[in-house]
Motif scaffolding. Structure first.
Motif, PDB file in Angstrom:
ATOM      1  N   ASN A 260       0.636  -1.257   0.145  1.00  0.00           N
ATOM      2  CA  ASN A 260      -0.232   0.240   0.176  1.00  0.00           C
ATOM      3  C   ASN A 260       0.798   1.409   0.231  1.00  0.00           C
ATOM      4  N   ASP A 273      -5.061   2.042   0.261  1.00  0.00           N
ATOM      5  CA  ASP A 273      -5.377   1.037  -1.468  1.00  0.00           C
ATOM      6  C   ASP A 273      -5.637   1.816  -2.351  1.00  0.00           C
ATOM      7  N   TYR A 274      -4.917   1.727  -3.274  1.00  0.00           N
ATOM      8  CA  TYR A 274      -4.311   2.604  -4.776  1.00  0.00           C
ATOM      9  C   TYR A 274      -5.215   1.079  -5.630  1.00  0.00           C
ATOM     10  N   LEU A 280      -7.115   2.983   4.095  1.00  0.00           N
ATOM     11  CA  LEU A 280      -7.190   2.161   4.804  1.00  0.00           C
ATOM     12  C   LEU A 280      -7.262   2.228   6.671  1.00  0.00           C
ATOM     13  N   THR A 562       6.798  -5.596  -2.877  1.00  0.00           N
ATOM     14  CA  THR A 562       6.382  -4.736  -2.360  1.00  0.00           C
ATOM     15  C   THR A 562       7.240  -3.792  -1.618  1.00  0.00           C
TER      16      THR A 562
END
Length: 588
Positions: A260, A273-274, A280, A562
């Motif tokens: 995120n 949260d794209y 969130l 990530t």
């Protein structure tokens, strides 16, 4: 050094009566600051609080022809530098008697000068590049193959998408390419972040409360939905309502290890949260009343992500954000309307966003600073550099350059010992300056143009065309025996694959005293924010001596995209706090 309990003020007007008159005739907001005229301060020329042996400065180029407003280090050890096309004629001509005709250009319709250059780090040489539309106050990011995707700008460039690709086989031919498809929204003062799937998110901009995506894999085909963008209310509610006092431009974006986005604007921050366009959580408001984004410009970094000792690759590492500098409410209008420059913020805030209940921890810098650049070093430390002690970003809106960089050591337990004052620069780096880390461990510093056009005679802050390098302490000759020298990288297709091991062989002139391997992402830097800047300290799986004074370290690649988005990274071997010269590897 002039010390103040809270806020100081400096002004172009020498008379207190004149200052009082100016404030009385200002908008009502300015009455809050009438007390400042009683504590008018002399120009900010701080004496160091401790010995400043930290590093040294070298002028690389007296003039590169343009002012280094934007900089991006490329995988071929060159740096793309550009400012804006409507400053008027620069000090470097386009090659082959080429000219650019643009009827929408507000300064010069027919321009035969360049507004972008390609600087060669190894040779200390440069050549002009041709940028067609105005890239003023734009953003950028690198794709998986190392192509620079450059987004937005002003006027005819407000929604443009441009690329620049390294071309080591034909180094004199590569140039800017403007793509046939435009961005869906105007992106002036927007921010970018490389995503785990290789796309680039472009978020915000003046009067653009949305975000959209650029997919480097499909740039030469028409987008399926040319109007695909996503409204983010957070960007609208963080814009200050006073005229000119937006304080939410160039929002700080950081990709977190859970995939995120941390988004910070003004004084507030969220976890986005794209993919689903869902906020969130909202983090606590940063303490203090200071604003942190343009024009009250501070800076922000994601502190180094440490994978060393993280034996379980499925466990997410901690992530901590640090934000430094900024300006107080009303500072922009005071500077812009009355040329009264109040003291900038002295504070930094740290927040570990992966904690169950994140809280800001505030610290005090040795000097107030607005428009600072924060540069992550391969050692895990942070250099805070450039900027001014008074005022804000904007045309002639600041005074009293802070010439002393500051080293911040986030790992030290005692807060007062984390800041170290470094050797001062000779050149003032004010509005529209920039700084980037380069593969040999230096920091490249350029720019500073607080004027509407090129003004080489302005006093005391003329348009600055020079290019400097700051050499951190670790580059001193006394550390030469501690410095590793990389001999070879053993990685399939020169790739540090996710979760896979790769090895680096290096030489060392003395016995080992602690080894780490750091991946450093090259940032796109402008307006005090280094987009996509990232340091990942890898888990060392093995270390062995392979010959006299030669060693091989085996490191485990990042666990997922990530933690380290795909692309080219600089790999540094760090020994006893002294980094090697980096080599480039691709992470995917």
């Amino acid at each position: 050094m002039y010390m103040r309990e809270r806020i100081g003020v400096t002004t172009a007007h020498t008379s207190k009566a004149t200052m009082a008159f100016k404030i009385k005739n200002a908008p009502s907001l300015l009455f809050l600051f009438t007390f400042f005229y009683n504590i008018a301060c002399s120009p900010f020329n701080p004496e160091p609080m401790a010995a400043t042996t930290g590093g040294h400065w070298v002028q690389l180029q007296r003039s590169i022809g343009i002012s280094a407003m934007h900089m991006q280090v490329m995988r071929d050890n060159k740096v793309v530098i550009f400012d804006r096309t409507d400053f008027g004629p620069s000090n470097i001509s386009l090659p082959f008697s080429r000219c650019r005709f643009n009827p929408r250009d507000m300064a010069l319709k027919l321009d035969c000068t360049a507004h972008s250059v390609l600087y060669d780090l190894s040779l200390n040489t440069l050549r002009p590049l041709t940028i067609l539309t105005d890239a003023w106050c734009s953003s950028g990011a690198l794709s998986l193959d190392g192509t620079l995707f450059q987004t937005g700008g002003f006027n005819d460039g407000h929604n443009k998408l441009r690329t620049f690709s390294p071309c080591p086989q034909h180094p004199e031919t590569c140039d800017w390419l403007e793509l046939p498809w435009n961005l869906t929204s105007s992106r002036w003062y927007a921010s970018n972040q490389i995503l785990p799937d290789g796309r680039i998110i472009v978020l915000g901009g003046r009067n653009s409360f949305t975000y959209e995506f650029v997919d480097p894999n499909s740039i030469f085909t028409a987008p399926e939905n040319p109007n695909s963008f996503f409204f983010l209310r957070f960007l609208k509610v963080t814009r200050d309502s006073n005229p000119g006092e937006e304080n939410n431009l160039y929002p700080f974006l950081h990709l977190l290890p859970d995939g995120n986005l941390f988004v910070f604007a003004n004084r507030r921050s969220i976890l986005l949260d794209y993919k689903r366009n869902i906020v969130l959580r909202e983090f606590p408001v940063i303490p203090g009343i200071e604003k942190r984004n343009y024009p009250s410009t501070g800076s922000s970094v994601l502190l180094p992500i440490h994978l060393s000792g993280l034996d379980d690759p499925t466990r997410l590492p901690h992530a901590e954000i640090m934000i430094c500098g900024g300006a107080f409410p009303g500072a922009f209008n005071l500077a812009n309307i009355n040329k009264i420059f109040i003291e900038a913020s002295r504070t930094c805030g740290r927040i570990r966003v992966t904690d169950p209940e994140p809280k800001w921890i505030m610290e005090t810098m040795p000097f107030p600073r607005v428009m600072p650049d924060m540069v992550l070093l391969p050692t895990g430390d942070v250099v805070i550099i450039n900027g001014a002690a008074n005022g804000t970003a904007g045309w002639e809106n600041a005074a009293n350059p802070v010439r002393y960089p500051v080293l911040y050591k986030p790992g030290l337990h005692e807060p007062l010992s984390r800041f170290e004052i470094l050797a001062p620069a000779k050149t003032a780096r004010m509005y529209h300056s920039s700084a980037v880390l380069v593969p040999d461990g230096r920091i490249l510093v350029g720019g500073s143009n607080p004027h509407r056009g090129y003004d080489f005679q302005a006093y005391p802050y003329p348009t600055e065309l020079s290019l400097d390098a700051y050499y951190p302490d670790y580059l001193g000759p006394e550390f030469e025996t501690l410095r590793p020298s990389i001999i070879a990288v053993e990685a399939t297709n020169n790739t540090a694959s996710y979760g896979g091991n790769f090895s680096v062989t290096f030489s060392l002139r003395r016995s080992l005293a602690g080894i780490s391997v750091a991946l450093v992402a090259p940032s796109f830097t402008t307006h005090s924010f280094s987009m996509n800047q990232r340091v990942v300290v890898l888990h060392v799986a093995a270390l062995q001596e392979v010959a006299a004074s030669e060693f091989k370290v085996t490191a485990r690649g990042p666990p997922s995209p990530t933690v380290a988005p795909p692309g080219y990274y600089m790999v540094f071997v760090v020994h006893a706090g002294v980094p090697s010269v980096a080599v480039w590897v691709q992470v995917k």
